[in-house]
Design an enzyme around this catalytic site. Structure first.
Site, PDB file in Angstrom:
ATOM      1  N   GLY A 164       0.774  -1.239   0.000  1.00 27.85           N
ATOM      2  CA  GLY A 164       0.000   0.000   0.000  1.00 27.85           C
ATOM      3  C   GLY A 164       0.802   1.284   0.000  1.00 27.85           C
ATOM      4  O   GLY A 164       0.214   2.363  -0.120  1.00 27.85           O
TER       5      GLY A 164
ATOM      6  N   LYS B 259       0.381   4.426  -5.296  1.00 32.59           N
ATOM      7  CA  LYS B 259       0.330   5.890  -5.320  1.00 32.59           C
ATOM      8  C   LYS B 259      -0.027   6.439  -6.704  1.00 32.59           C
ATOM      9  O   LYS B 259      -0.774   7.408  -6.817  1.00 32.59           O
ATOM     10  CB  LYS B 259       1.677   6.456  -4.843  1.00 32.59           C
TER      11      LYS B 259
ATOM     12  N   ASP C 174       4.511  -7.286   8.331  1.00 34.17           N
ATOM     13  CA  ASP C 174       5.394  -8.188   7.610  1.00 34.17           C
ATOM     14  C   ASP C 174       4.508  -9.310   7.079  1.00 34.17           C
ATOM     15  O   ASP C 174       4.028 -10.153   7.848  1.00 34.17           O
ATOM     16  CB  ASP C 174       6.470  -8.732   8.541  1.00 34.17           C
ATOM     17  N   ILE C 175       4.250  -9.322   5.767  1.00 32.60           N
ATOM     18  CA  ILE C 175       3.265 -10.262   5.230  1.00 32.60           C
ATOM     19  C   ILE C 175       3.736 -11.711   5.296  1.00 32.60           C
ATOM     20  O   ILE C 175       2.943 -12.626   5.045  1.00 32.60           O
ATOM     21  CB  ILE C 175       2.878  -9.906   3.777  1.00 32.60           C
TER      22      ILE C 175
ATOM     23  N   LYS D  29       0.370  -8.773 -12.356  1.00 32.51           N
ATOM     24  CA  LYS D  29       1.310  -9.608 -13.096  1.00 32.51           C
ATOM     25  C   LYS D  29       2.723  -9.322 -12.593  1.00 32.51           C
ATOM     26  O   LYS D  29       2.935  -8.269 -11.974  1.00 32.51           O
ATOM     27  CB  LYS D  29       1.175  -9.359 -14.598  1.00 32.51           C
TER      28      LYS D  29
ATOM     29  N   ASP E 283      -4.464  -7.897 -16.005  1.00 35.89           N
ATOM     30  CA  ASP E 283      -3.639  -7.472 -17.132  1.00 35.89           C
ATOM     31  C   ASP E 283      -4.232  -6.144 -17.563  1.00 35.89           C
ATOM     32  O   ASP E 283      -5.315  -6.109 -18.154  1.00 35.89           O
ATOM     33  CB  ASP E 283      -3.688  -8.489 -18.276  1.00 35.89           C
ATOM     34  N   HIS E 284      -3.551  -5.052 -17.235  1.00 42.20           N
ATOM     35  CA  HIS E 284      -4.188  -3.746 -17.405  1.00 42.20           C
ATOM     36  C   HIS E 284      -4.499  -3.424 -18.866  1.00 42.20           C
ATOM     37  O   HIS E 284      -5.322  -2.560 -19.151  1.00 42.20           O
ATOM     38  CB  HIS E 284      -3.340  -2.635 -16.764  1.00 42.20           C
TER      39      HIS E 284
ATOM     40  N   LYS F  36      -8.016  -1.382 -21.079  1.00 39.77           N
ATOM     41  CA  LYS F  36      -7.926  -0.261 -22.016  1.00 39.77           C
ATOM     42  C   LYS F  36      -9.191  -0.163 -22.860  1.00 39.77           C
ATOM     43  O   LYS F  36      -9.726  -1.177 -23.337  1.00 39.77           O
ATOM     44  CB  LYS F  36      -6.692  -0.416 -22.915  1.00 39.77           C
TER      45      LYS F  36
ATOM     46  N   HIS G 148       0.142  -9.427 -22.212  1.00 42.30           N
ATOM     47  CA  HIS G 148      -0.630  -8.414 -22.945  1.00 42.30           C
ATOM     48  C   HIS G 148      -1.038  -8.889 -24.341  1.00 42.30           C
ATOM     49  O   HIS G 148      -2.212  -8.818 -24.722  1.00 42.30           O
ATOM     50  CB  HIS G 148       0.174  -7.120 -23.080  1.00 42.30           C
TER      51      HIS G 148
ATOM     52  N   LYS H  68      11.332  -3.136 -28.111  1.00 44.15           N
ATOM     53  CA  LYS H  68      11.810  -1.848 -27.602  1.00 44.15           C
ATOM     54  C   LYS H  68      12.684  -1.157 -28.652  1.00 44.15           C
ATOM     55  O   LYS H  68      13.224  -1.793 -29.549  1.00 44.15           O
ATOM     56  CB  LYS H  68      12.603  -2.050 -26.309  1.00 44.15           C
TER      57      LYS H  68
ATOM     58  N   LYS I 286       5.875   4.483 -31.020  1.00 45.72           N
ATOM     59  CA  LYS I 286       5.088   3.865 -29.961  1.00 45.72           C
ATOM     60  C   LYS I 286       3.708   3.582 -30.535  1.00 45.72           C
ATOM     61  O   LYS I 286       3.015   4.500 -30.985  1.00 45.72           O
ATOM     62  CB  LYS I 286       4.977   4.784 -28.749  1.00 45.72           C
TER      63      LYS I 286
END
Length: 487
Positions: A14, A20, A86-87, A150, A179-180, A184, A242, A340, A345
């Site tokens: 967190g 953040k 401490d997880i 992921k 999976d972001h 989209k 992805h 890459k 892009k």
């Protein structure tokens, strides 16, 4: 006002960068839109020694760019609590259980729980085990769900081991693998375009489609990620997750209904028919690359990047051909590429339809109609078709029917993480990867990596600022095809 969602949302990790930058702003957007109102609470947990005041200030800073009403923001932040943990320590979950119970009573959360693991994958199984053993999975709640970032393993073997650990505590329907890319807007448009238009729905098969192309190209190099990236490469970093998830929407059968259960069943019908290559087939159907210097020498080669071994065989580029052994797609190649330090892009899908029968004769030439779904950085849809040229004789030309996402639409579009958190709260798994799809993607990628590990490749083999190795163009040319996006 939308229907209120009642839940306790716990973020493991967190105080991390993802929380953040993405998770807290996304949760705040859900609050502003009314999906979260009074009956919710958020716990942040990490090893960091923070007071609740300090934690709330961190949250306040993270959402600052999204605040247009200070009182509203403070109301949101008042629902946040922090616990240092401490997880890996089983005893630490007793304090978390007590806090859960207190917040449940305070906000009337009805035992509903969502646990979001924004921590290193090696801790996923440990956290799940202790959530189960220490009673943090409630018996009285409408739902208990686990959200996982992921990567889900680094091979099929490690992924299966992780799946077995999670299955000890959670059912498959309770596990939401993020999976972001699936969050989209333009990825989600694939379903709308394909199934919402009879023209495309009827033609989405081998009779009308010549090939399908998926491109995920980046202009940046490895940057500061060499420590991770040199163990993953483009194959594991971009193809296994992805790219394969986008392919799922393109190759899937038409679902019986637009529910998460039927969508996953339709995707799995395609994934289960994906041909897994042997070493000879990998050599025939896949190309790997590693970037060299740019033509003007301003960009260094991968092997000269900080923390990259001088003899690294890591791939920074992958191109390949996928084949599905199913009636819908027999003989139709699905081409994928990601890399890459490429010329542009771009994340996009290009569906290349077959040429029509030329009844015009003479000098008339017909082009392949192409439907393009532009995902990033510019959202849009293009459809290139044949039309008449403006000449006295009957000739044809290609015209482009195009639509671009407007600035107004962009403002209204939920960010991927906002959408994913909201879907998990609603129990909608349509845009999350299920175990079957993840397992097959790993088996497919493992076969490629194993073949590459057995063969030394001369690197670098493409110039920074190009669209990759010449061999990637030759891969398509052998089939009489070419990449639609040239960079």
């Amino acid at each position: 006002m939308p229907a209120e969602i009642t839940t306790l949302l716990t973020f493991f990790g967190g105080t991390g960068d993802l929380a953040k930058r993405k998770l807290y702003p996304s949760t705040y957007n859900l609050f502003k839109k009314g999906f979260l109102q009074e009956h919710f609470a958020v716990i942040g947990t990490s090893r960091a020694d923070l007071s609740e005041v300090e934690f709330r200030q961190m949250v306040r800073d993270s959402i600052a760019g999204f605040v247009d009403d200070e009182a509203n923001a403070e109301a949101f932040i008042s629902h946040f609590t922090y616990i240092q943990q401490d997880i890996t320590d089983q005893d630490s979950y007793k304090a978390m259980k007590e806090l859960n119970d207190q917040l449940d009573a305070k906000y009337d959360l009805k035992g509903n729980r969502i646990y979001y693991m924004s921590v290193a994958p090696r801790f996923f199984g440990t956290v799940a085990k202790f959530l189960k053993s220490e009673g943090l999975i409630t018996e009285n709640g409408e739902f208990n769900r686990l959200m996982i970032e992921k990567p889900f393993g680094s091979s099929f073997g490690t992924a299966e081991e992780l799946q077995n650990e999670l299955s000890e505590a959670f059912d498959e329907a309770q596990i939401f693998r993020i999976d972001h890319y699936l969050g989209k807007e333009m990825v989600q448009n694939i379903a709308a375009v394909r199934f919402g238009n009879p023209l495309f729905d009827a033609a989405w098969n081998k009779d009308y489609i010549e090939n399908v192309q998926v491109t995920l190209s980046e202009v940046l190099g490895v940057e500061e990620r060499a420590g991770y990236y040199d163990t993953a490469g483009a194959l594991r970093d971009m193809i296994q997750n992805h790219t394969m998830q986008i392919i799922g929407w393109l190759a899937m059968e038409k679902p019986t209904s637009f529910t998460d259960t039927d969508i996953r069943a339709a995707k799995n019908a395609a994934f289960n028919s994906l041909k897994i290559y042997n070493a000879a087939e990998v050599a025939e159907n896949f190309v790997r690359g590693q970037y060299g210097e740019s033509a003007d020498g301003s960009q260094k080669k991968y092997l000269d990047e900080l923390d990259v071994p001088a003899d690294s065989q890591n791939n920074t580029y992958v191109a390949g051909k996928l084949q599905f052994d199913m009636p819908r797609w027999n003989g139709v190649p699905f081409y994928i590429r990601s890399g890459k330090r490429l010329a542009a892009k771009q994340t996009r899908v290009d569906v290349v339809f077959k040429k029509g029968l030329n009844i015009f004769g003479g000098d008339v030439e017909l082009a392949n109609p192409v439907l393009s779904i532009l995902i990033d950085p510019k959202g849009g849809i293009e459809f290139k078709i044949n039309a008449k040229d403006v000449t006295s004789e009957f000739l044809t030309r290609v015209i482009n029917l195009d639509w671009t996402v407007s600035a107004e639409d962009k403002q209204l579009t939920p960010e991927p993480y906002e959408r994913m958190i909201h879907d998990a709260m609603n129990g909608n798994g349509s845009n999350f990867a299920d175990w079957n799809g993840v397992a097959i993607a790993w088996k497919f990628v493992d076969a490629i990596q194993e073949a590459w590990d057995a063969q030394h490749q001369d690197f670098p083999n493409y110039v920074s600022g190009s669209m990759g190795p010449v061999a990637a163009d030759e891969l398509l040319a052998r089939d009489g095809n070419e990449w639609i996006f040239k960079g």
